[in-house]
Design a protein around this motif. Structure first.
Motif, PDB file in Angstrom:
ATOM      1  N   ILE A  77       0.844  -1.198   0.000  1.00  0.00           N
ATOM      2  CA  ILE A  77       0.000   0.000   0.000  1.00  0.00           C
ATOM      3  C   ILE A  77       0.878   1.246   0.000  1.00  0.00           C
ATOM      4  CG2 ILE A  77      -1.648   1.373   1.349  1.00  0.00           C
ATOM      5  CD1 ILE A  77      -2.809  -1.342   2.353  1.00  0.00           C
ATOM      6  N   ALA A 113      -0.091   2.270  -3.746  1.00  0.00           N
ATOM      7  CA  ALA A 113      -1.488   2.722  -3.788  1.00  0.00           C
ATOM      8  C   ALA A 113      -1.642   4.156  -4.275  1.00  0.00           C
ATOM      9  CB  ALA A 113      -2.148   2.560  -2.416  1.00  0.00           C
ATOM     10  N   ASP A 117      -7.532   1.390   1.561  1.00  0.00           N
ATOM     11  CA  ASP A 117      -6.882   2.590   1.045  1.00  0.00           C
ATOM     12  C   ASP A 117      -7.742   3.145  -0.076  1.00  0.00           C
ATOM     13  OD1 ASP A 117      -5.712   1.860  -1.762  1.00  0.00           O
ATOM     14  OD2 ASP A 117      -5.101   0.177  -0.500  1.00  0.00           O
ATOM     15  N   ASN A 126      -9.860   0.236  -1.944  1.00  0.00           N
ATOM     16  CA  ASN A 126      -9.372  -1.135  -1.956  1.00  0.00           C
ATOM     17  C   ASN A 126      -9.561  -1.677  -0.549  1.00  0.00           C
ATOM     18  OD1 ASN A 126      -8.108  -1.281  -4.671  1.00  0.00           O
ATOM     19  ND2 ASN A 126      -6.775   0.314  -3.830  1.00  0.00           N
TER      20      ASN A 126
END
Length: 135
Positions: free
Chosen positions: A48, A52, A79, A127
């Motif tokens: 992440i 991300a 996220d 997500n």
């Protein structure tokens, strides 16, 4: 249930691990299960932090939900970054040597193998990845 929100930066990994471990200490979690969970948390959180929001930074949300009835714990990572389903990618061919294997995917494969369940969804622009481990 306990929640933590941090800036999705690799430098916050120790804070994330301390949070998760602090929750696991309140449960009957074996050292083996805790180590497996820590490896999974590190892999997911670092992904992440690195991917991300790249090249920007956003937030990572981590929830720890104990389930005493089933002697398990579920950890949820959320996220608002780019859509990415780590479960959609085929597992790496671990029968090949490291030189023959394609780069990437081994960390998520290890998480899948060490956890009892792993699920991904995309909802409301987030997500959502959950892992569950029997204690």
């Amino acid at each position: 249930m306990a929640d933590l929100t941090v800036d999705a930066l690799v430098s916050n990994l120790d804070q994330v691990l301390a949070f998760v471990d602090g929750q696991l200490e309140t449960m009957d979690c074996s050292m083996k299960a805790q180590m497996q969970i820590d490896v999974a948390v590190e892999e997911i959180y670092v992904n992440i932090a690195n991917y991300a929001y790249a090249p920007e930074t956003g937030k990572a949300y981590i929830s720890v939900r104990p389930d005493p009835e089933n002697a398990s714990v579920t950890i949820e990572f959320r996220d608002n970054g780019i859509p990415f389903d780590p479960l959609a990618k085929a597992d790496p061919d671990v029968t090949l040597s490291a030189e023959e294997r394609k780069i990437g995917g081994l960390g998520i494969y290890m998480v899948k193998k060490s956890m009892d369940a792993m699920e991904y969804s995309r909802k409301d622009g987030q997500n959502i990845l959950t892992i569950t481990k029997k204690l």
